[in-house]
Motif scaffolding. Sequence first.
Motif: not given
Lengths: 207, 550
Positions: B496-501, B20-26, B401-404
């Motif tokens: 690849x991020x927990x979107x409910x955190x 997300x941090x990188x996608x949010x810097x697009x 999905x190792x991140x999950x």
Amino acid sequence: MTLTLSEVESTALKAARGAGMAWGMAEEAAFAARWLAEQGLDGLTLLAHHLTRPTAPPTYHNHRWQAAGATLCPIATGAALSDHFHLPEGPLSHPVDLIDLSAPALILPFLATSAARSGVIIIAQWHGCTAILAPDTPLAVTDLDHLLTDHAPVVTITAAALLPKSPYKTTLTSTTEHILQTLVQRTYVPASDQSRRGAGASGTDDN
Amino acid sequence: MTAPADLTAYRRPPEQVMRLARMGSAHPTRLSFLRNLLRRMQTEGWTFDRPVWDVNPQGVGRAVYRAIGPNHTYSLVAFAHDLPDHMRSDRVIATAWDATFALFDGTPTPADLDRLQANVPLQEAGRISAQELTLARANRSVRLFAHVVDRLAQGQQPDAAEVDAVGYLMRTTAVYGSGKFGAADRDTIAHRPEFRGPFQVEMLSVWLIRSFTVDLVEHLAAARGGPTAVPLDKTLRRRLGVGNSTGLGMAPFLIKHPTLLNNWMMAREEALARIRALPQTTPTTTAAFQTAIQKAIQNATTWTSDHPIQIAKLADLRADLALIAAQGVPTDPYPWNTLWLWAETTLTLEGQEALLAALLEPHGLLIDGLADCMDADEAKAFPLDGSKTVAHLRTDLARHYAWATTTDYTQPENSARFWYVSEEKLEPRLGERYDEPGAALELPIDTGRMAAALATDLAHWPDDTPIAHVLLAHPEHRFIARRVQQSARFPYAEIRENLIAAGTLPIDMLRCKLAFFGASHFDPRSDRWVRIALFQNQPYPQDLASEGPL
């Protein structure tokens, strides 16, 4: 109001979820309603009425798929038929009977996808209706009136493989060759001097 | 130019990209959808006119803008309204707007216009037909719109700083396409080359809306100022785009369309890899790169935000762009790769992604064809393969999905939120799971938690069991099993991020999608609401033919 395909799909997704389906199964319901709409059939109405009835997913034994004491859900059954298509329990290896199925037309989209992916023709038959699903071919049905029925006591699913295209090759056994030669010989007129003259060429003493 | 055969060493892996941090810097790039649209229309020699302009001195009426291509003509039908200030809202729950629009397939007759006039101003409460491709609405930027009309009416140009501070006269609050509210289904138009790419009808609508907004201020200025009024200066006009105000609705879209997201990402990543693999620069590409960096510096200067997160990111961006400019273009072999590797160890995510956009700029010949790979055949990717085994699924889970699967979702901070649709005009919203009701109706955005639940239940099944057997017993895993199976073919499909955190920033997802649209001047109004501008500094229809290559 006439709905667009996108509206059919999103309405079906939410309605199926609202009826208690898991999200992944609701996606299958949306796919099925949209596929039928693409064929010009009102799959959304069929789904709506199906969703008001209590149904259950299938269990199978000896190629009979049924829900113990309940009517089969066509979405769960269609998805399972698709998942099991290449497995021993699936319709590719042996015809399958679906017992007591709600809204049988809702399984056709799953069979169509399986037919296209596997390159086979699938025949689904229930009382009064036969539906044929072949790769890259529109849905063929014998009786539109019975297609969108609410319920079928038995639905039989049969898969027919398309013969593989192979190079031309015919080898005869001697028995077959004898049969054929005898039959072929019967199409010839026996030789005679008169027929030889009728051939129109020079006489027999020409050489 | 052809791409080198093996780009493996130059590709960024999904583990790096889909965060997300990188996608949010697009940042927008030359593969962004609005650039693709303009490039195509320029290459194909599209022409444009305005056959209807029926707007009264108060700014109420209707207009038609046509885009005429080699095979089809499309018409933006615009309705201008007199909206009281207290009714102006950007939220989806609004019921009236300053202007409403539909993109018509062909040239509308007066009867078509009357039909649309009875429906388009009502937006969701009306109904359009398969002859319409989009339905949209826009509100004025009250401050800039009034300022521009005042100045032009007095025979003066607007203040350039004001123009730059806002960047648009109107902002759209929704642009609906793809079969919504009766509009043509995407499947019915996707075979047309101009609409095969994603969001091309929407981009065309917005681009024509931009012309309408400028025509409207000039019309109102002329009505008020009479002979004193002047048209808007060409340079200032170009700096105006169309604003867009976007909420949470865009985030579920990215989850709902995994193969589409994959194809957007892969096209962009493939472009970067091809450029990094170039053995040398040319004087032309070096110069074009430096121009792109200067433009980015200029853009960052006029990009303002009041949001603390964005203020910090803008500071990062400006500092990074200065570093890139100072670094110059390396002269060693594979110079772009050298520059890229330097950036990865030196710059913030803002700077890295801005560099990516600048690197793509000089290399149109090498990468523009990738724009043709950004659509997706979602129906083809949909069916599960039930004959694959549990072992296959385990492998895909481990790889993608190792991140999950290592997160403990029973910890409140890891499952703090839930996404849902409110019954109030079907607005997508984000709830606090442990503070408010509704979690039982949550949307399937909790991809990480679902993947972890699947992994847990799979533990009880032998390796050689077909997935078909598992899914018959566990229909609740069907949604995530499909995604896990797709991930092998579409590695960039999943964020690849927990979107409910707790602390997840939905605006990161919005920015990623908006950058693919081609949006500039990303300005968050909260952690889940953002304003942007589209088509700023791009040509208008009448300028397209004389513009340099896009």
